[in-house]
Design an enzyme around this catalytic site. Structure first.
Site, PDB file in Angstrom:
ATOM      1  N   TYR A 108      -1.133   8.167   4.163  1.00 41.57           N
ATOM      2  CA  TYR A 108      -0.957   6.790   3.703  1.00 41.57           C
ATOM      3  C   TYR A 108      -0.887   6.728   2.177  1.00 41.57           C
ATOM      4  O   TYR A 108       0.011   6.095   1.598  1.00 41.57           O
ATOM      5  CB  TYR A 108      -2.116   5.942   4.227  1.00 41.57           C
ATOM      6  CG  TYR A 108      -2.037   4.476   3.922  1.00 41.57           C
ATOM      7  CD1 TYR A 108      -1.240   3.629   4.685  1.00 41.57           C
ATOM      8  CD2 TYR A 108      -2.787   3.921   2.887  1.00 41.57           C
ATOM      9  CE1 TYR A 108      -1.184   2.271   4.420  1.00 41.57           C
ATOM     10  CE2 TYR A 108      -2.740   2.566   2.611  1.00 41.57           C
ATOM     11  CZ  TYR A 108      -1.934   1.744   3.379  1.00 41.57           C
ATOM     12  OH  TYR A 108      -1.883   0.403   3.109  1.00 41.57           O
ATOM     13  N   LYS A 112       2.358   5.566  -0.095  1.00 39.47           N
ATOM     14  CA  LYS A 112       2.255   4.399  -0.960  1.00 39.47           C
ATOM     15  C   LYS A 112       2.490   4.760  -2.431  1.00 39.47           C
ATOM     16  O   LYS A 112       3.063   3.966  -3.186  1.00 39.47           O
ATOM     17  CB  LYS A 112       0.886   3.735  -0.780  1.00 39.47           C
ATOM     18  CG  LYS A 112       0.712   3.051   0.573  1.00 39.47           C
ATOM     19  CD  LYS A 112       1.808   2.032   0.845  1.00 39.47           C
ATOM     20  CE  LYS A 112       1.496   1.130   2.023  1.00 39.47           C
ATOM     21  NZ  LYS A 112       2.598   0.178   2.307  1.00 39.47           N
TER      22      LYS A 112
END
Length: 204
Positions: A108, A112
């Site tokens: 993640y 990002k």
């Protein structure tokens, strides 16, 4: 009081993303703002993470931001070629996890962080085409996924209290408060290439 149209395509699918953009143009007669907000979680410590969990998160977050943005930018570029002007916006949703990291979020956080880099490059490349590109970096937001993460940590109330204690404002954000920043960026004329944190002051 607004109007909307639903689309069931996968944002990380090249042709599906194009159909979404085309549908918006055909339904509303044009395209002004693209907000890339699709996301999933497959939290796991690095040594326990599977290849499939890595690939799924990278696909949704990174390709799912790239594909709609690419097709939207192509639409806006054709307008410029036709002698028209754009007043367009791309707003990407990233996370403070992509800036500072977060336990169990190797996939993640990486995706990002990549979205932030993409945002800055697109902003530079297309500012002369009338396109502003920025990203929103939320901190902790009240949601079912947050509640699931807190429960996975053990005692729910203890974990929740620890999250709240990190927030200078003393509470967890509501989704509507994140939307407020998107509304600002949709109208901002001199803001581009920015990664704006909205986390109650946590990352000051």
């Amino acid at each position: 009081g607004g109007e909307a149209v639903a689309n069931g395509d996968d944002v990380s699918d090249w042709d599906g993303a194009k159909r979404m953009i085309d549908q918006a143009v055909e339904t509303f007669g044009g395209l002004d703002v693209v907000i890339n907000n699709a996301g999933i979680l497959r939290d796991r410590m690095l040594t326990n993470m599977t290849e499939a969990e890595w690939d799924a998160v990278i696909k949704v977050h990174l390709k799912g931001t790239f594909a709609p943005s690419r097709h939207a930018a192509a639409y806006w570029r054709e307008k410029v070629k036709a002698g028209e002007e754009n007043d367009a916006r791309i707003i990407n949703t990233t996370s403070v996890s992509g800036i500072y990291g977060n336990p169990g979020q190797t996939n993640y956080g990486a995706s990002k962080a990549a979205v932030i880099g993409m945002t800055k490059s697109v902003a530079i490349d297309y500012v002369t085409k009338g396109i502003r590109c920025n990203c929103i970096c939320p901190g902790t937001v009240e949601s079912p996924s947050l509640q699931n993460r807190l429960r996975a940590m053990g005692d729910y109330e203890t974990a929740r209290a620890a999250f709240i204690a990190r927030q200078p404002m003393g509470r967890i954000a509501e989704a509507e408060e994140i939307a407020d920043l998107a509304v600002y960026l949709a109208g901002a004329t001199y803001t581009t290439g920015q990664a704006l944190c909205i986390d109650g002051g946590w990352t000051i």
